[in-house]
Design an enzyme around this catalytic site. Structure first.
Site, PDB file in Angstrom:
ATOM      1  N   ALA A 106     -20.830  31.714 -25.873  1.00 59.04           N
ATOM      2  CA  ALA A 106     -20.335  30.919 -27.010  1.00 59.04           C
ATOM      3  C   ALA A 106     -21.433  30.378 -27.920  1.00 59.04           C
ATOM      4  O   ALA A 106     -21.157  29.531 -28.774  1.00 59.04           O
ATOM      5  CB  ALA A 106     -19.462  29.769 -26.523  1.00 59.04           C
TER       6      ALA A 106
ATOM      7  N   ARG B 248      -6.241  41.614 -20.409  1.00 58.58           N
ATOM      8  CA  ARG B 248      -5.662  41.024 -21.620  1.00 58.58           C
ATOM      9  C   ARG B 248      -4.674  41.957 -22.321  1.00 58.58           C
ATOM     10  O   ARG B 248      -4.220  41.641 -23.429  1.00 58.58           O
ATOM     11  CB  ARG B 248      -6.776  40.642 -22.595  1.00 58.58           C
TER      12      ARG B 248
ATOM     13  N   TYR C 135     -12.106  42.082 -18.203  1.00 58.12           N
ATOM     14  CA  TYR C 135     -10.977  41.519 -18.949  1.00 58.12           C
ATOM     15  C   TYR C 135      -9.637  42.024 -18.429  1.00 58.12           C
ATOM     16  O   TYR C 135      -9.494  43.180 -18.055  1.00 58.12           O
ATOM     17  CB  TYR C 135     -11.088  41.893 -20.435  1.00 58.12           C
TER      18      TYR C 135
ATOM     19  N   ASP D 139     -20.568  31.248 -31.422  1.00 57.65           N
ATOM     20  CA  ASP D 139     -19.402  30.467 -31.832  1.00 57.65           C
ATOM     21  C   ASP D 139     -19.817  29.037 -32.167  1.00 57.65           C
ATOM     22  O   ASP D 139     -19.303  28.433 -33.111  1.00 57.65           O
ATOM     23  CB  ASP D 139     -18.349  30.455 -30.728  1.00 57.65           C
TER      24      ASP D 139
ATOM     25  N   ASP E 174     -13.525  33.452 -28.771  1.00 53.21           N
ATOM     26  CA  ASP E 174     -14.435  33.203 -29.889  1.00 53.21           C
ATOM     27  C   ASP E 174     -13.906  32.183 -30.894  1.00 53.21           C
ATOM     28  O   ASP E 174     -14.572  31.201 -31.223  1.00 53.21           O
ATOM     29  CB  ASP E 174     -14.846  34.506 -30.571  1.00 53.21           C
TER      30      ASP E 174
END
Length: 306
Positions: A256, A100, A98, A259, A25
């Protein structure tokens, strides 16, 4: 004007066959702001941690080619960037997976004084931008360090931007509430996703919540509906305006988009434009990004607004 973002950028795998790119982000917003900022005298830095592997090196090179200052990026041995896989169904619905938990970005504040801390101590930044994800990825002690940096930015006469991005995979709404309450008193400008605000607080009571924290300007994004812009909130007589989003037939990929809107809004405001003009630029960029696959679109697709 020197603007820094702190957060996490991950390796993105998507498409058929799988294609490797990157996204996150704050990085998405920083990159789009860097593109818009070149003609608006805005300098953009990104603070995060990467590994010493060749994929991390490729990411760093790509950011530098986008004119992002990477002096505040840490390289950590034995760590790697996070990874996510995007699966898209024939209906267009997307699923994110994910990896992470051991992402290098989580350890940005874990060793000696970080480059971001040094930059703030030496008053080298005008604006610091973070998001809810920036806080969520960190251990509790590191969260406290980041909040202290927001406090120092304000004490130095700088400004703080906070984006309320909420990822339920990272923490609970109750945990987010606590840390948002720590960060928001230092935020001058808040970008609020109405959907995320309701997930966190149970409502989207902008006129009560954000002035109570001392925030002066709040932008509420509402998908394809007009965004709401509130300015002069500290005065007790907030100015409210609605700015319509562009309606499109082709919405290839919403990755996005929020964003990108944030980048357009910040570019407009930090180059001296009105809040309405900034929101229009945000909508314009979002409308371009949503027509392309992936979080980061080719620069030539943005030529008309650069």
């Amino acid at each position: 004007m020197k603007i820094a973002f702190f957060g996490e950028c991950m390796v993105e795998l998507s498409g058929q066959p799988l294609r490797r790119t990157f996204g996150g982000d704050t990085l998405n917003t920083a990159l789009y702001l860097a593109r818009l900022g070149r003609s608006r005298q805005l300098s953009v830095s990104y603070a995060t941690a990467l590994g010493t592997d060749h994929i991390s090196s490729d990411m760093l090179t790509a950011w530098q080619e986008e004119h992002i200052d990477t002096a505040m990026v840490r390289r950590l041995e034995h760590k790697l960037p996070g990874l996510y896989l995007v699966e898209t169904e024939p209906s267009g619905e997307r699923h994110f997976h994910y990896w992470r938990n051991d992402s290098a970005a989580k350890f940005y504040f874990a060793t000696a004084l970080s480059p971001l801390e040094e930059a703030i101590q030496h008053r080298q930044l005008d604006i610091l931008c973070i998001s809810g994800v920036s806080l969520a990825i960190l251990a509790e002690e590191a969260k406290a360090i980041l909040v202290t940096l927001l406090e120092q930015m304000k004490a130095n006469g700088g400004r703080v931007v906070f984006d309320n991005n909420f990822r339920p995979q990272l923490w609970t709404a109750k945990q987010a509430q606590y840390w948002y309450q720590q960060a928001l008193p230092y935020a001058d400008l808040v970008i609020v996703s109405e959907e995320d605000d309701r997930r966190i607080w149970g409502d989207c009571d902008v006129l009560y919540r954000y002035p109570a924290f001392g925030c002066d300007e709040v932008v509420v994004t509402r998908g394809s509906q007009p965004c709401l812009v509130y300015t002069e909130m500290r005065s007790g007589n907030a100015v409210r305006s609605e700015v319509a989003a562009k309606v499109l037939d082709d919405t290839t990929d919403p990755s996005a988009v929020g964003d990108a809107f944030a980048a357009g809004y910040l570019a407009g405001r930090f180059s001296g434009g009105s809040a309405t003009m900034a929101a229009e630029l945000g909508h314009e960029l979002a409308a371009i990004v949503i027509q392309h696959p992936g979080a980061i679109i080719p620069p030539e697709a943005m030529e008309d607004i650069l």
